[in-house]
Design a protein around this motif. Structure first.
Motif, PDB file in Angstrom:
ATOM      1  N   GLY A  69      -0.906  -1.184  -6.196  1.00  0.00           N
ATOM      2  CA  GLY A  69      -0.167  -0.205  -5.409  1.00  0.00           C
ATOM      3  C   GLY A  69       0.235   1.006  -6.214  1.00  0.00           C
ATOM      4  N   ALA A  70       0.721   0.767  -7.427  1.00  0.00           N
ATOM      5  CA  ALA A  70       1.125   1.882  -8.282  1.00  0.00           C
ATOM      6  C   ALA A  70      -0.082   2.714  -8.692  1.00  0.00           C
ATOM      7  CB  ALA A  70       1.854   1.354  -9.517  1.00  0.00           C
ATOM      8  N   ALA A  71      -1.220   2.067  -8.943  1.00  0.00           N
ATOM      9  CA  ALA A  71      -2.434   2.789  -9.323  1.00  0.00           C
ATOM     10  C   ALA A  71      -2.926   3.673  -8.183  1.00  0.00           C
ATOM     11  CB  ALA A  71      -3.518   1.790  -9.727  1.00  0.00           C
ATOM     12  N   ILE A  72      -2.899   3.143  -6.966  1.00  0.00           N
ATOM     13  CA  ILE A  72      -3.345   3.936  -5.817  1.00  0.00           C
ATOM     14  C   ILE A  72      -2.402   5.107  -5.577  1.00  0.00           C
ATOM     15  CG2 ILE A  72      -3.491   3.865  -3.285  1.00  0.00           C
ATOM     16  CD1 ILE A  72      -4.931   1.200  -3.560  1.00  0.00           C
ATOM     17  N   GLU A  73      -1.112   4.903  -5.776  1.00  0.00           N
ATOM     18  CA  GLU A  73      -0.162   5.994  -5.600  1.00  0.00           C
ATOM     19  C   GLU A  73      -0.399   7.089  -6.636  1.00  0.00           C
ATOM     20  OE1 GLU A  73       4.640   6.791  -5.068  1.00  0.00           O
ATOM     21  OE2 GLU A  73       3.938   4.901  -5.911  1.00  0.00           O
ATOM     22  N   LEU A  74      -0.641   6.704  -7.884  1.00  0.00           N
ATOM     23  CA  LEU A  74      -0.902   7.698  -8.924  1.00  0.00           C
ATOM     24  C   LEU A  74      -2.207   8.435  -8.653  1.00  0.00           C
ATOM     25  CD1 LEU A  74      -0.169   9.019 -11.590  1.00  0.00           C
ATOM     26  CD2 LEU A  74      -1.283   7.117 -12.786  1.00  0.00           C
ATOM     27  N   ALA A  75      -3.247   7.705  -8.242  1.00  0.00           N
ATOM     28  CA  ALA A  75      -4.527   8.347  -7.932  1.00  0.00           C
ATOM     29  C   ALA A  75      -4.386   9.332  -6.781  1.00  0.00           C
ATOM     30  CB  ALA A  75      -5.578   7.281  -7.593  1.00  0.00           C
ATOM     31  N   THR A  76      -3.491   9.016  -5.841  1.00  0.00           N
ATOM     32  CA  THR A  76      -3.258   9.899  -4.700  1.00  0.00           C
ATOM     33  C   THR A  76      -2.765  11.269  -5.152  1.00  0.00           C
ATOM     34  OG1 THR A  76      -2.790   8.050  -3.213  1.00  0.00           O
ATOM     35  CG2 THR A  76      -1.887  10.169  -2.584  1.00  0.00           C
ATOM     36  N   SER A  77      -1.963  11.294  -6.200  1.00  0.00           N
ATOM     37  CA  SER A  77      -1.419  12.567  -6.676  1.00  0.00           C
ATOM     38  C   SER A  77      -2.504  13.462  -7.266  1.00  0.00           C
ATOM     39  CB  SER A  77      -0.339  12.310  -7.735  1.00  0.00           C
ATOM     40  OG  SER A  77      -0.899  11.752  -8.906  1.00  0.00           O
TER      41      SER A  77
END
Length: 407
Positions: free
Chosen positions: A214-222
């Motif tokens: 979840g944290a990885a997907i959120e960071l990639a989203t940025s």
């Protein structure tokens, strides 16, 4: 009007009477133990809401490297670390177990091999030091954690619990009375994020190597430049990955365009959650289950750390006149503090505090409260969806407290 079975007049009288037994005149200290999944946690809180001490041993990196949580490994690590974690928490609080008034422990729901360690150790301490035992429902603990940090939260309130194993929308009517409005059918958001991140192989990049899915997907989203239009979220996402895999991705490689895929997946997940919460709010208004002056949405669980999702939910709250509250990210994920606080809530209400506890067993599954899902469906509620257009250009930063945010 739908009237829950739990809210009978006689039970309400009984609750009021029980609350007068303990009262709040004498300060009590509750120690909480959490081992429902892959974190060994201990927290110590007093009945005035003061956080006295805490300790946590995370298994995050171990399971991340194994591609997911392996229950026997989690069991062994809990067993190896639980005594030290409890002692660390006591040391940080400058307390001994003799000074603790009761021990609260997660007994359901969760991984059986993990739950059993905390339950056995909690009971052992209770017997050795002659303390009462407070069995805790893990999701009830998540639901009430925000009340430790925001004393303005009064019952009843709406709560969304989103994590790796659960996605629940419920009304908290009291310490142990909940109405379940809806829940995930298959994967919870955190589990879906983990699976998608693994398929994308973004762990191969240094900046994602220690992050949960979840944290990885959120960071990639940025880092995204555009959104893909997803419908049938997980199936479409997997088809995109499958087509890319057919073209060939080396074992240590990463699929090109993963940032836009992550952004689209996160946006679609956020929109889905916001729509379900909005429908829940419409149901509550129709049934008059929460007074207009108490309209509060509490969001907790590991995925509540996701600022993108939180922003979307806040937009919904602003449009429907709800107050939006979530605990600090550190206390959204699994921890001993939330279990200790649930013990405090139960101690103050004189609910579920046991001197004889040998018959209390763990349970891998346990419904949160009384389900009214069929009644919600029967209402056939149609909404004019709140617009989330301001979420089109996400700006996300991941701090250390959000690295393991799916439990």
């Amino acid at each position: 009007m739908f009237i829950p079975k739990q809210c009978s007049f006689l039970r309400l009288i009984s609750k009021s009477y029980n609350r007068q037994i303990h009262g709040n005149s004498k300060r009590a200290i509750i120690l909480g133990i959490e081992t429902s999944c892959d974190d060994t946690g201990c927290g110590i809180v007093d009945t005035q809401g003061n956080l006295l001490g805490e300790a946590l041993h995370s298994q995050h990196l171990t399971h991340l490297n194994n591609g997911g949580i392996i229950p026997p490994i989690a069991h062994d690590l809990h067993r190896q670390n639980i005594e030290n974690v409890v002692q660390q928490a006591l040391k940080s609080a400058s307390l001994s177990l003799n000074e603790v008034d009761a021990i609260a422990t997660t007994v359901k729901p969760g991984l059986p091999l993990s739950l059993i360690i905390g339950a056995k150790y909690g009971k052992y301490l209770c017997k050795k030091y002659h303390k009462p035992f407070i069995p805790v429902h893990h999701m009830e603990a998540h639901a009430l954690t925000a009340r430790m940090f925001d004393k303005s939260i009064e019952f009843p309130f709406l709560v969304l619990l989103i994590s790796g194993g659960h996605c629940l929308l419920a009304v908290a009517n009291s310490v142990d009375e909940f109405l379940l409005l809806g829940e995930s059918i298959d994967d919870a958001p955190g589990e879906a994020f983990d699976k998608m991140a693994r398929r994308l192989k973004i762990k191969n990049l240094p900046q994602y190597s220690t992050l949960s899915g979840g944290a990885a997907i959120e960071l990639a989203t940025s880092e995204a430049t555009d959104f893909l239009d997803f419908a049938g979220i997980k199936a479409v996402f997997l088809r995109h990955i499958w087509r890319a895999e057919k073209k060939g991705i080396p074992p240590d490689g990463v699929m090109s365009g993963y940032q836009n895929l992550c952004a689209s997946f996160l946006l679609t997940t956020t929109r889905h959650l916001c729509h379900r919460v909005q429908r829940g709010m419409e149901y509550l208004a129709r049934k008059k289950l929460i007074p207009p002056d108490k309209q509060t949405l509490v969001v907790s669980g590991g995925v509540a750390c996701n600022n993108f999702i939180a922003e979307g939910l806040q937009i919904v709250c602003e449009n429907l006149n709800y107050k939006f509250i979530r605990p600090p990210p550190k206390f959204c994920t699994d921890n001993g503090i939330m279990i200790a606080w649930n013990g405090v809530e139960r101690w103050n209400a004189n609910i579920g505090v046991y001197k004889n506890f040998d018959d209390i067993e763990i349970a891998s599954t346990s419904q949160l409260g009384q389900s009214v899902k069929e009644d919600v469906a029967a209402e056939n509620i149609s909404c004019k969806w709140v617009k989330l257009s301001s979420l089109a250009k996400p700006k996300v930063q991941i701090d250390s407290e959000q690295k393991s945010m799916t439990n």
